[in-house]
Design a protein around this motif. Structure first.
Motif, PDB file in Angstrom:
ATOM      1  N   PRO A  60      61.553 -39.776   7.745  1.00 46.85           N
ATOM      2  CA  PRO A  60      61.412 -39.873   6.290  1.00 46.85           C
ATOM      3  C   PRO A  60      60.056 -39.394   5.762  1.00 46.85           C
ATOM      4  O   PRO A  60      60.008 -38.706   4.733  1.00 46.85           O
ATOM      5  CB  PRO A  60      61.596 -41.362   5.996  1.00 46.85           C
ATOM      6  N   VAL A  61      58.961 -39.720   6.422  1.00 42.04           N
ATOM      7  CA  VAL A  61      57.648 -39.284   5.935  1.00 42.04           C
ATOM      8  C   VAL A  61      57.571 -37.756   5.971  1.00 42.04           C
ATOM      9  O   VAL A  61      57.228 -37.097   4.985  1.00 42.04           O
ATOM     10  CB  VAL A  61      56.498 -39.895   6.780  1.00 42.04           C
ATOM     11  N   GLY A  62      57.935 -37.188   7.114  1.00 42.02           N
ATOM     12  CA  GLY A  62      57.877 -35.734   7.270  1.00 42.02           C
ATOM     13  C   GLY A  62      58.814 -35.030   6.299  1.00 42.02           C
ATOM     14  O   GLY A  62      58.497 -33.956   5.786  1.00 42.02           O
ATOM     15  N   ALA A  63      59.980 -35.639   6.033  1.00 41.61           N
ATOM     16  CA  ALA A  63      60.971 -34.998   5.165  1.00 41.61           C
ATOM     17  C   ALA A  63      60.421 -34.831   3.753  1.00 41.61           C
ATOM     18  O   ALA A  63      60.456 -33.740   3.181  1.00 41.61           O
ATOM     19  CB  ALA A  63      62.268 -35.817   5.153  1.00 41.61           C
ATOM     20  N   PHE A  64      59.895 -35.912   3.172  1.00 40.56           N
ATOM     21  CA  PHE A  64      59.349 -35.801   1.810  1.00 40.56           C
ATOM     22  C   PHE A  64      58.134 -34.872   1.802  1.00 40.56           C
ATOM     23  O   PHE A  64      57.935 -34.098   0.870  1.00 40.56           O
ATOM     24  CB  PHE A  64      58.980 -37.184   1.260  1.00 40.56           C
ATOM     25  N   ASP A  65      57.340 -34.942   2.864  1.00 45.21           N
ATOM     26  CA  ASP A  65      56.123 -34.134   2.915  1.00 45.21           C
ATOM     27  C   ASP A  65      56.441 -32.648   3.036  1.00 45.21           C
ATOM     28  O   ASP A  65      55.707 -31.801   2.531  1.00 45.21           O
ATOM     29  CB  ASP A  65      55.251 -34.599   4.086  1.00 45.21           C
ATOM     30  N   GLN A  66      57.537 -32.338   3.735  1.00 43.87           N
ATOM     31  CA  GLN A  66      57.867 -30.915   3.885  1.00 43.87           C
ATOM     32  C   GLN A  66      58.277 -30.308   2.543  1.00 43.87           C
ATOM     33  O   GLN A  66      57.934 -29.180   2.223  1.00 43.87           O
ATOM     34  CB  GLN A  66      58.998 -30.740   4.896  1.00 43.87           C
ATOM     35  N   ILE A  67      59.012 -31.106   1.753  1.00 49.94           N
ATOM     36  CA  ILE A  67      59.521 -30.559   0.494  1.00 49.94           C
ATOM     37  C   ILE A  67      58.468 -30.612  -0.618  1.00 49.94           C
ATOM     38  O   ILE A  67      58.330 -29.688  -1.403  1.00 49.94           O
ATOM     39  CB  ILE A  67      60.829 -31.278   0.116  1.00 49.94           C
ATOM     40  N   ARG A  68      57.720 -31.685  -0.715  1.00 57.79           N
ATOM     41  CA  ARG A  68      56.623 -31.780  -1.699  1.00 57.79           C
ATOM     42  C   ARG A  68      55.347 -32.223  -0.971  1.00 57.79           C
ATOM     43  O   ARG A  68      54.963 -33.389  -1.025  1.00 57.79           O
ATOM     44  CB  ARG A  68      56.961 -32.814  -2.792  1.00 57.79           C
ATOM     45  N   PRO A  69      54.694 -31.267  -0.294  1.00 53.75           N
ATOM     46  CA  PRO A  69      53.567 -31.641   0.570  1.00 53.75           C
ATOM     47  C   PRO A  69      52.492 -32.418  -0.171  1.00 53.75           C
ATOM     48  O   PRO A  69      52.152 -32.096  -1.307  1.00 53.75           O
ATOM     49  CB  PRO A  69      53.013 -30.290   1.038  1.00 53.75           C
ATOM     50  N   LYS A  70      52.020 -33.425   0.490  1.00 52.29           N
ATOM     51  CA  LYS A  70      50.886 -34.240   0.008  1.00 52.29           C
ATOM     52  C   LYS A  70      51.074 -34.833  -1.383  1.00 52.29           C
ATOM     53  O   LYS A  70      50.101 -35.120  -2.087  1.00 52.29           O
ATOM     54  CB  LYS A  70      49.590 -33.431   0.047  1.00 52.29           C
ATOM     55  N   SER A  71      52.328 -34.980  -1.806  1.00 56.93           N
ATOM     56  CA  SER A  71      52.558 -35.579  -3.123  1.00 56.93           C
ATOM     57  C   SER A  71      52.785 -37.079  -2.962  1.00 56.93           C
ATOM     58  O   SER A  71      52.906 -37.584  -1.847  1.00 56.93           O
ATOM     59  CB  SER A  71      53.803 -34.961  -3.761  1.00 56.93           C
ATOM     60  N   ALA A  72      52.870 -37.765  -4.103  1.00 54.70           N
ATOM     61  CA  ALA A  72      53.116 -39.212  -4.053  1.00 54.70           C
ATOM     62  C   ALA A  72      54.495 -39.521  -3.465  1.00 54.70           C
ATOM     63  O   ALA A  72      54.741 -40.636  -2.998  1.00 54.70           O
ATOM     64  CB  ALA A  72      53.006 -39.794  -5.453  1.00 54.70           C
ATOM     65  N   TRP A  73      55.400 -38.528  -3.471  1.00 52.75           N
ATOM     66  CA  TRP A  73      56.750 -38.758  -2.928  1.00 52.75           C
ATOM     67  C   TRP A  73      56.707 -39.147  -1.457  1.00 52.75           C
ATOM     68  O   TRP A  73      57.590 -39.825  -0.961  1.00 52.75           O
ATOM     69  CB  TRP A  73      57.616 -37.504  -3.110  1.00 52.75           C
ATOM     70  N   VAL A  74      55.670 -38.680  -0.776  1.00 51.23           N
ATOM     71  CA  VAL A  74      55.567 -39.009   0.656  1.00 51.23           C
ATOM     72  C   VAL A  74      55.501 -40.540   0.840  1.00 51.23           C
ATOM     73  O   VAL A  74      55.938 -41.077   1.848  1.00 51.23           O
ATOM     74  CB  VAL A  74      54.337 -38.307   1.277  1.00 51.23           C
ATOM     75  N   GLY A  75      54.989 -41.199  -0.202  1.00 51.35           N
ATOM     76  CA  GLY A  75      54.935 -42.665  -0.162  1.00 51.35           C
ATOM     77  C   GLY A  75      56.297 -43.303   0.050  1.00 51.35           C
ATOM     78  O   GLY A  75      56.417 -44.351   0.698  1.00 51.35           O
ATOM     79  N   ILE A  76      57.368 -42.664  -0.467  1.00 52.21           N
ATOM     80  CA  ILE A  76      58.727 -43.207  -0.265  1.00 52.21           C
ATOM     81  C   ILE A  76      59.055 -43.189   1.226  1.00 52.21           C
ATOM     82  O   ILE A  76      59.689 -44.090   1.761  1.00 52.21           O
ATOM     83  CB  ILE A  76      59.806 -42.349  -0.982  1.00 52.21           C
ATOM     84  N   GLY A  77      58.616 -42.105   1.879  1.00 47.75           N
ATOM     85  CA  GLY A  77      58.844 -42.008   3.322  1.00 47.75           C
ATOM     86  C   GLY A  77      58.118 -43.121   4.063  1.00 47.75           C
ATOM     87  O   GLY A  77      58.689 -43.768   4.945  1.00 47.75           O
ATOM     88  N   TYR A  78      56.862 -43.351   3.675  1.00 48.30           N
ATOM     89  CA  TYR A  78      56.107 -44.430   4.336  1.00 48.30           C
ATOM     90  C   TYR A  78      56.758 -45.788   4.095  1.00 48.30           C
ATOM     91  O   TYR A  78      56.845 -46.623   4.998  1.00 48.30           O
ATOM     92  CB  TYR A  78      54.657 -44.452   3.840  1.00 48.30           C
ATOM     93  N   MET A  79      57.245 -45.986   2.868  1.00 51.01           N
ATOM     94  CA  MET A  79      57.891 -47.260   2.574  1.00 51.01           C
ATOM     95  C   MET A  79      59.138 -47.434   3.465  1.00 51.01           C
ATOM     96  O   MET A  79      59.429 -48.523   3.941  1.00 51.01           O
ATOM     97  CB  MET A  79      58.280 -47.318   1.093  1.00 51.01           C
ATOM     98  N   GLY A  80      59.840 -46.317   3.699  1.00 50.83           N
ATOM     99  CA  GLY A  80      61.024 -46.367   4.561  1.00 50.83           C
ATOM    100  C   GLY A  80      60.670 -46.754   5.988  1.00 50.83           C
ATOM    101  O   GLY A  80      61.313 -47.618   6.591  1.00 50.83           O
ATOM    102  N   VAL A  81      59.632 -46.120   6.525  1.00 46.28           N
ATOM    103  CA  VAL A  81      59.235 -46.419   7.908  1.00 46.28           C
ATOM    104  C   VAL A  81      58.802 -47.887   8.013  1.00 46.28           C
ATOM    105  O   VAL A  81      59.183 -48.602   8.952  1.00 46.28           O
ATOM    106  CB  VAL A  81      58.105 -45.467   8.369  1.00 46.28           C
ATOM    107  N   LEU A  82      58.068 -48.336   7.015  1.00 49.14           N
ATOM    108  CA  LEU A  82      57.628 -49.729   7.011  1.00 49.14           C
ATOM    109  C   LEU A  82      58.830 -50.672   6.883  1.00 49.14           C
ATOM    110  O   LEU A  82      58.886 -51.727   7.537  1.00 49.14           O
ATOM    111  CB  LEU A  82      56.666 -49.944   5.836  1.00 49.14           C
ATOM    112  N   ALA A  83      59.812 -50.272   6.067  1.00 47.08           N
ATOM    113  CA  ALA A  83      61.019 -51.100   5.925  1.00 47.08           C
ATOM    114  C   ALA A  83      61.733 -51.210   7.273  1.00 47.08           C
ATOM    115  O   ALA A  83      62.207 -52.286   7.649  1.00 47.08           O
ATOM    116  CB  ALA A  83      61.954 -50.514   4.872  1.00 47.08           C
TER     117      ALA A  83
END
Ligand code: PFF
Length: 453
Positions: A77-100
């Motif tokens: 999830p982190v890499g997925a959001f980062d690949q599409i919108r690199p270094k954006s706040a969207w990557v935070g959704i990926g981190y929240m997923g991994v933490l979940a």
């Protein structure tokens, strides 16, 4: 040809293997332990209908969005959001997923451990020794308060998940699910046959299938939506991760439909096992979380062939928990493999060990830590509440907004239609409408309603 040796990430060996693994993730304690007791507490048939509506309108579109993101990026999830919108706040959704994933597995592993213990206790006959759910419930409470036993079975459960995920996606997760999922279905049908042939079973069927709409309130809708997310493993990037191991040829829309149908059918069938049996034995369906651990043992004790039925029921519960537990572990492991370049072995051992350690206070939350409460909830309840009621719905809502508005449905269409897979009128338009408007708004309303006092 790709092998797991030169690719730490992994891949699915076949389409069926993928569908069984994703269904294995979806079908879990959520279906067998949680679904029946919340149906029992929230009015039976009417709740079931609302739940089905949530699955159709909210769950299915998000699952397709997650598979598509995963297959497109082939990442966690982190890499997925980062690949599409690199270094954006969207990557935070990926981190929240991994933490979940980390949080959910920490307490899920505790309940998984309880299911292992109940297989043993059914084999020895210990759980069948009680004439009423009250005594069986007291037995259950003493068990979950016993530090040594709880930690032992918790470790056993986590050890099993670690051993499977160590072997990789194809060699471990897929192989295990190929055997475990058909076993689960066979066991479920056997149990349903036993349950429906008991005297008085039809009363339970009526409770389950006759909707009484007077029982529906806003809160019931919230519960149904939360259950839909949890049951379909959505909102934390689990299906992004599993979609990332798919080949480019796979048909994402039909895969989504199979997994959703599988998960929903299993939940509905579990209701067909539990309610007829509970009513046939003259017991109450409103027992709550103890339904499976304290009411069912009494039901088994009172029926012919009860001990055998009890053993296979708890094996069913344990299988369902394992195939979901491994998917939760894989999400966190995939993050360390993709983003930090770790070897699979190192990632699995360290992540699995850390999740176990973090789960220990959850395991003790009904024993020596039972009085340690903050805002009326113990450690277990806090972790569950934070991950299931906040992280998952928020993650689901933002994933829908991301795919619908940021990455864009046009790009998603292209991914879905790769290799001549068709996603035409009216389904594509329907999905687009749901993922852009209906899903984010519905989840947003539910979320706001949840945090308001
Ligand atoms: N879907 C699982 C269940 O119903 O028990 C729980 C779960 C697994 C939730 C994986 C989320 C997840 F990513």
């Amino acid at each position: 040809m790709k092998t797991e040796n030169n690719n730490q990430r992994g891949f699915w060996g076949s389409r069926l293997g993928f569908i069984l693994a994703a269904s294995g993730s979806a079908v879990g304690l959520g279906n067998i332990w949680k679904f029946p007791y919340i149906v029992g507490q929230n009015g039976g048939g009417a709740f079931v209908l609302i739940y089905l509506a949530c699955i159709l309108v909210i769950g299915t579109p998000i699952m397709l969005a997650e598979f598509t993101l995963g297959r497109k990026t082939q990442l966690n999830p982190v890499g997925a959001f980062d690949q599409i919108r690199p270094k954006s706040a969207w990557v935070g959704i990926g981190y929240m997923g991994v933490l979940a994933g980390f949080f959910i597995l920490s307490f899920y592993g505790v309940v998984g451990g309880w299911t292992f213990a109940y297989v043993v206790k059914a084999l020895t006959g210990a759980v069948l020794a009680f004439p009423s759910p009250k005594e069986a419930g007291a037995f259950f409470e003493i068990f979950i308060g016993n530090t040594g036993e709880v930690i032992f079975y918790h470790a056993l459960f986590m050890g099993t998940c670690i051993a499977i995920v160590l072997r990789g996606v194809h060699g471990g997760i897929e192989k295990a699910c190929n055997v475990l999922m058909p076993t689960l279905v066979i066991i479920l049908f056997l149990l349903m046959f036993r349950s429906l042939t008991l005297d008085g079973a039809m009363q339970g069927v009526a409770f389950y299938l006759t909707p009484d709409f007077s029982k529906i309130s806003a809160n019931v809708v919230l519960i149904a939506l939360g259950q839909a997310f949890f049951s379909l493993s959505l909102g934390m990037g689990c299906m992004i991760t599993y979609g990332g191991y798919l080949s480019q040829k796979e048909n994402l829309t039909s895969s989504t439909i199979y997994v959703v149908m599988f998960d929903t059918l299993i939940a509905l069938l579990v209701g067909m096992v539990i309610f007829p049996a509970v009513f046939a034995m003259g017991l109450e369906p409103t027992e709550g979380p103890g339904l499976v651990f304290s009411v069912l043992p009494t039901v088994f004790a009172g029926m012919p062939l009860g001990q055998g039925v009890a053993v296979i029921f708890f094996i069913l519960l344990a299988i369902a928990a394992i195939t979901s537990g491994i998917s939760l572990l894989e999400v966190v492991v995939a993050y360390f493999i993709d983003q930090l370049g770790w070897e699979r072995k190192r990632a699995v051992l360290i992540v699995g060990g850390a999740i176990f350690a973090f789960g220990v206070p959850s395991g003790l939350s009904f024993g020596i830590l039972a009085d340690v409460k903050l805002l009326g909830m113990n450690f277990f309840e806090h972790v569950d509440n934070l991950a299931s009621n906040y992280f998952l719905p928020l993650g689901g809502m933002f994933t829908a907004i991301f795919v619908g508005w940021v990455w864009g449905t046009q790009n998603a269409h292209q991914e879905i239609e790769k290799h001549e897979n068709k996603f035409g009128f009216p389904w594509a338009q329907c999905w687009e409408f749901l993922i852009r408007y209906v899903t984010p708004v519905a989840v947003g309303i539910v979320f706001v309603a949840k945090i308001l006092p």
